[in-house]
Design a protein around this motif. Structure first.
Motif, PDB file in Angstrom:
ATOM      1  N   ASP A  31      45.315  41.889  44.524  1.00 47.66           N
ATOM      2  CA  ASP A  31      46.537  41.140  44.810  1.00 47.66           C
ATOM      3  C   ASP A  31      46.174  39.858  45.548  1.00 47.66           C
ATOM      4  OD1 ASP A  31      49.000  40.156  45.530  1.00 47.66           O
ATOM      5  OD2 ASP A  31      49.499  41.799  46.900  1.00 47.66           O
ATOM      6  N   TYR A  32      46.251  38.731  44.838  1.00 46.10           N
ATOM      7  CA  TYR A  32      46.047  37.453  45.514  1.00 46.10           C
ATOM      8  C   TYR A  32      47.259  36.547  45.326  1.00 46.10           C
ATOM      9  CZ  TYR A  32      44.395  36.111  40.824  1.00 46.10           C
ATOM     10  OH  TYR A  32      44.283  35.900  39.472  1.00 46.10           O
ATOM     11  N   GLY A  33      48.402  37.218  45.090  1.00 46.38           N
ATOM     12  CA  GLY A  33      49.662  36.491  45.026  1.00 46.38           C
ATOM     13  C   GLY A  33      49.996  35.910  43.673  1.00 46.38           C
TER      14      GLY A  33
ATOM     15  N   VAL B 280      47.201  48.617  44.729  1.00 48.77           N
ATOM     16  CA  VAL B 280      47.339  47.161  44.717  1.00 48.77           C
ATOM     17  C   VAL B 280      46.976  46.660  46.107  1.00 48.77           C
ATOM     18  CG1 VAL B 280      48.927  45.225  44.406  1.00 48.77           C
ATOM     19  CG2 VAL B 280      49.126  47.255  42.947  1.00 48.77           C
ATOM     20  N   THR B 281      45.967  45.779  46.196  1.00 53.30           N
ATOM     21  CA  THR B 281      45.464  45.404  47.516  1.00 53.30           C
ATOM     22  C   THR B 281      44.865  44.008  47.531  1.00 53.30           C
ATOM     23  OG1 THR B 281      43.924  46.064  49.279  1.00 53.30           O
ATOM     24  CG2 THR B 281      43.207  46.454  47.018  1.00 53.30           C
ATOM     25  N   ASP B 282      44.944  43.365  48.691  1.00 48.61           N
ATOM     26  CA  ASP B 282      44.212  42.113  48.911  1.00 48.61           C
ATOM     27  C   ASP B 282      43.189  42.290  50.029  1.00 48.61           C
ATOM     28  OD1 ASP B 282      45.783  42.241  51.171  1.00 48.61           O
ATOM     29  OD2 ASP B 282      46.601  40.209  50.995  1.00 48.61           O
ATOM     30  N   ASP B 283      42.902  43.536  50.353  1.00 44.67           N
ATOM     31  CA  ASP B 283      41.969  43.845  51.433  1.00 44.67           C
ATOM     32  C   ASP B 283      40.546  43.919  50.878  1.00 44.67           C
ATOM     33  OD1 ASP B 283      40.440  46.233  53.001  1.00 44.67           O
ATOM     34  OD2 ASP B 283      41.707  45.074  54.373  1.00 44.67           O
ATOM     35  N   ALA B 284      39.667  43.096  51.414  1.00 44.32           N
ATOM     36  CA  ALA B 284      38.306  43.009  50.889  1.00 44.32           C
ATOM     37  C   ALA B 284      37.587  44.354  50.948  1.00 44.32           C
ATOM     38  CB  ALA B 284      37.517  41.954  51.662  1.00 44.32           C
ATOM     39  N   GLN B 285      37.742  45.083  52.034  1.00 41.11           N
ATOM     40  CA  GLN B 285      37.033  46.354  52.168  1.00 41.11           C
ATOM     41  C   GLN B 285      37.553  47.386  51.180  1.00 41.11           C
ATOM     42  OE1 GLN B 285      34.209  46.717  54.132  1.00 41.11           O
ATOM     43  NE2 GLN B 285      34.081  48.467  52.721  1.00 41.11           N
ATOM     44  N   GLN B 286      38.855  47.401  50.959  1.00 42.45           N
ATOM     45  CA  GLN B 286      39.404  48.337  49.980  1.00 42.45           C
ATOM     46  C   GLN B 286      38.892  48.016  48.574  1.00 42.45           C
ATOM     47  OE1 GLN B 286      43.658  48.743  50.166  1.00 42.45           O
ATOM     48  NE2 GLN B 286      43.650  49.340  52.320  1.00 42.45           N
ATOM     49  N   ILE B 287      38.757  46.742  48.269  1.00 35.20           N
ATOM     50  CA  ILE B 287      38.198  46.353  46.966  1.00 35.20           C
ATOM     51  C   ILE B 287      36.759  46.839  46.853  1.00 35.20           C
ATOM     52  CG2 ILE B 287      37.486  44.359  45.575  1.00 35.20           C
ATOM     53  CD1 ILE B 287      40.014  42.931  46.727  1.00 35.20           C
ATOM     54  N   LEU B 288      35.986  46.687  47.923  1.00 30.95           N
ATOM     55  CA  LEU B 288      34.593  47.130  47.905  1.00 30.95           C
ATOM     56  C   LEU B 288      34.463  48.652  47.918  1.00 30.95           C
ATOM     57  CD1 LEU B 288      33.030  44.487  50.302  1.00 30.95           C
ATOM     58  CD2 LEU B 288      32.715  44.669  47.826  1.00 30.95           C
TER      59      LEU B 288
ATOM     60  N   PRO C 133      43.777  40.886  37.757  1.00 38.17           N
ATOM     61  CA  PRO C 133      44.758  40.231  36.895  1.00 38.17           C
ATOM     62  C   PRO C 133      45.087  38.828  37.409  1.00 38.17           C
ATOM     63  CG  PRO C 133      45.890  41.670  38.404  1.00 38.17           C
ATOM     64  CD  PRO C 133      44.413  41.754  38.753  1.00 38.17           C
ATOM     65  N   GLY C 134      45.976  38.160  36.726  1.00 35.40           N
ATOM     66  CA  GLY C 134      46.399  36.856  37.228  1.00 35.40           C
ATOM     67  C   GLY C 134      47.094  36.030  36.181  1.00 35.40           C
ATOM     68  N   GLN C 135      47.942  35.157  36.643  1.00 32.13           N
ATOM     69  CA  GLN C 135      48.585  34.162  35.792  1.00 32.13           C
ATOM     70  C   GLN C 135      48.941  32.983  36.682  1.00 32.13           C
ATOM     71  OE1 GLN C 135      51.592  36.896  34.421  1.00 32.13           O
ATOM     72  NE2 GLN C 135      53.154  36.022  35.756  1.00 32.13           N
TER      73      GLN C 135
ATOM     74  N   ALA D  21      42.612  28.668  45.427  1.00 30.88           N
ATOM     75  CA  ALA D  21      43.071  28.518  46.809  1.00 30.88           C
ATOM     76  C   ALA D  21      43.453  29.871  47.406  1.00 30.88           C
ATOM     77  CB  ALA D  21      44.254  27.557  46.876  1.00 30.88           C
ATOM     78  N   ALA D  22      44.111  30.705  46.602  1.00 33.18           N
ATOM     79  CA  ALA D  22      44.522  32.024  47.090  1.00 33.18           C
ATOM     80  C   ALA D  22      43.311  32.923  47.340  1.00 33.18           C
ATOM     81  CB  ALA D  22      45.463  32.673  46.084  1.00 33.18           C
ATOM     82  N   LEU D  23      42.340  32.877  46.451  1.00 35.12           N
ATOM     83  CA  LEU D  23      41.137  33.699  46.642  1.00 35.12           C
ATOM     84  C   LEU D  23      40.367  33.258  47.875  1.00 35.12           C
ATOM     85  CD1 LEU D  23      39.853  33.977  42.958  1.00 35.12           C
ATOM     86  CD2 LEU D  23      41.038  35.731  44.291  1.00 35.12           C
TER      87      LEU D  23
END
Length: 216
Positions: free
Chosen positions: A9-11, A34-42, A50-52, A60-62
């Motif tokens: 999730d990066y918005g 669904v997460t934007d937490d780096a540790q959870q991704i790792l 995903p993305g659009q 910029a969001a990343l």
């Protein structure tokens, strides 16, 4: 032990539809987070990216969420699926927004579709929006059970031109032939939206949830 699949999730992107589609096809007991937490991704066993939207907004969001390095590490070490903008951003540079430097995982350019016409001389609409076929350039575990030239749902104005054509595992015709799926190592990326692509899209997602991250 049950797996965890992270949906990044990066918005940007229809995360709910992607997450619901992955949940629908994943093995019983799999957690889809669904997460934007780096540790959870790792910590995830698999990652869906995903993305659009616009390339500049994506980068910029990343950057703003500190996800550049964690995503690179995840892509190197576990099954990783990029969808739409999540595929384009893997390349080096995009023409969009007067030029944007991307993640540079794969050397190549993201370019806008030129003005094009169909076989009857009618102008093709940009963005390409709707169903189109994907010709499977190379076998891949994510193509298992999906017929060659199966139709997927696309929405995009820009297309990927990787420098190394060996990365291309799927191509599509829209006034020209362009790369619509890329793969290398534990990474698979598709320009289309499998979560919107009916049975074949769900099959691709199901294959991803069972893929070991190897090409064969």
């Amino acid at each position: 032990m049950a797996e965890m699949i992270a949906v990044v999730d990066y918005g940007m992107g229809n995360l709910r539809s992607v997450a619901k589609a992955v949940e629908h096809v994943a093995p019983t007991g799999t957690e889809v987070r669904v997460t934007d937490d780096a540790q959870q991704i790792l910590d995830a066993d698999r990652v869906v990216f995903p993305g659009q939207g616009a390339a500049a907004d994506c980068m910029a969001a990343l950057n703003g969420r500190g996800l550049i390095a964690p995503l690179a590490e995840a892509a190197r070490t576990r099954p990783f699926l990029g969808i739409c903008m999540g595929m384009q951003v893997m390349l080096t540079h995009s023409e969009e927004n007067n030029g944007v430097h991307l993640l540079n995982w794969f050397e190549g350019e993201v370019q806008r579709f030129p003005a094009m016409h169909d076989g009857n001389g009618l102008a093709l609409k940009i963005p390409q929006m709707g169903w189109n076929g994907i010709r499977q350039a190379h076998p891949h575990p994510l193509w298992h059970g999906i017929a060659d030239d199966a139709r997927f749902y696309f929405v995009h104005s820009y297309y990927c031109r990787p420098s190394d054509t060996a990365l291309v595992v799927g191509s599509t015709e829209y006034g020209m032939t362009y790369a619509s799926a890329l793969a290398q190592g534990s990474v698979f990326a598709i320009q289309a939206h499998p979560e919107k692509s009916a049975a074949d899209g769900l099959t691709l997602l199901k294959n991803f949830t069972r893929w070991n991250g190897q090409a064969d």
